[in-house]
Write an enzyme that holds these catalytic residues in place. Structure first.
Site, short mmCIF file in Angstrom:
data_model
loop_
_atom_site.label_atom_id
_atom_site.label_comp_id
_atom_site.label_asym_id
_atom_site.label_seq_id
_atom_site.Cartn_x
_atom_site.Cartn_y
_atom_site.Cartn_z
CG LEU A 89 -2.11 0.90 1.28
CD1 LEU A 89 -3.02 0.68 0.07
CD2 LEU A 89 -2.89 0.70 2.55
CG ASP A 90 1.50 3.18 -3.70
OD1 ASP A 90 2.44 2.38 -3.80
OD2 ASP A 90 0.66 3.36 -4.59
NE ARG A 91 6.38 8.97 2.99
CZ ARG A 91 7.23 9.95 2.82
NH1 ARG A 91 7.90 10.08 1.70
NH2 ARG A 91 7.44 10.82 3.78
#
Length: 192
Positions: free
Chosen positions: A47-49
Site C-alpha cells: 500500500l503506497d506511502r
C-alpha cells in the site's frame, strides 16, 4: 497456525519495517515498526506511502502469496476521493476496464458513494486533502481483482479524475471498519 494481522495504515507510513531511504529533510520516514511489534510478520501486498487503509501482514509465506497474487483474484475495495464530478460514462469505463500504459485493466466494480454515510467510520486524513472551492470532488467505491503498481490512481486518471485520497477498505473478507489509523488486530488466518 499462521498469524494474520489487519493494520489500518495511516497516510505517510511506508509498507515495510525499515526505511531504505530518507525524505528530503534527511529524516527517517515512519514505517510499520512504528506501530507493529510482532516478530516474523511481513506485508501481504503493498500500500503506497500516500495511501491509507487495510494492510494485511502474516508470518506464512503461502498465505502471503495467496493474498497478494493477482492470480487468486482476491477483491480489494477502495474508497477513492477524486477530483471532479464523475459521470456515469466514467463509471461505465471503470466497469469495462480501462487501458493503461501496461495494458487494459480487468473490469472493476465502481459506484459513486455518499461519503457522509461513512462518517465517523472514515476518519479525517492527516494532513487534510487540499480543498479547492472552484474544483468539485466526489467519492467512489472501487473494487478490483488485480494489483498493479498505483493501479487505482492510474485508473481514475485514465477517466479524467485524478485521485485526491485513497483508502483501501477491504481485501477479500477482511475490512478495517471500526479500526482507527495506526491500529492493528490479529484475526484467524482463514480464506474462503
Amino acid at each position: 497456525m499462521p498469524r494474520l494481522i489487519l493494520f489500518n495504515k495511516p497516510y505517510g507510513v511506508l509498507s515495510q519495517f525499515t526505511d531504505r531511504g530518507t525524505d528530503t529533510g534527511g529524516t527517517t520516514r515512519p514505517t510499520l515498526s512504528n506501530f507493529i511489534d510482532v516478530p516474523s510478520v511481513y506485508p501481504a501486498g503493498r500500500l503506497d506511502r500516500d495511501s491509507e487503509g487495510l494492510l494485511l501482514l502474516t508470518d506464512d509465506g503461502g498465505l502471503q502469496a495467496r493474498i497478494a497474487d493477482p492470480r487468486f483474484k482476491l477483491p480489494k475495495t477502495y474508497l477513492v476521493q477524486v477530483e471532479g464530478d464523475v459521470a456515469e460514462a466514467g463509471l461505465a469505463s471503470l466497469r469495462r476496464g480501462v487501458r493503461l500504459k501496461d495494458g487494459p485493466t480487468r473490469p472493476a466494480e465502481a459506484e459513486r458513494i455518499d461519503i457522509c454515510r461513512l462518517w465517523p467510520a472514515l476518519w479525517p486524513r492527516d494532513p487534510p486533502v487540499r480543498f479547492r472551492k472552484t474544483v468539485p470532488d466526489c467519492w467512489l467505491r472501487l473494487t478490483i481483482r488485480e494489483g498493479r503498481n498505483r493501479q487505482v490512481r492510474r485508473m481514475t486518471a485514465a477517466i479524467g479524475h485524478p485521485t485526491l485520497r485513497l483508502v483501501r477498505w477491504s481485501v477479500g473478507d477482511w475490512a478495517i471498519e471500526g479500526m482507527e489509523p495506526g491500529e492493528w488486530r490479529e484475526v484467524p488466518a482463514t480464506m474462503r
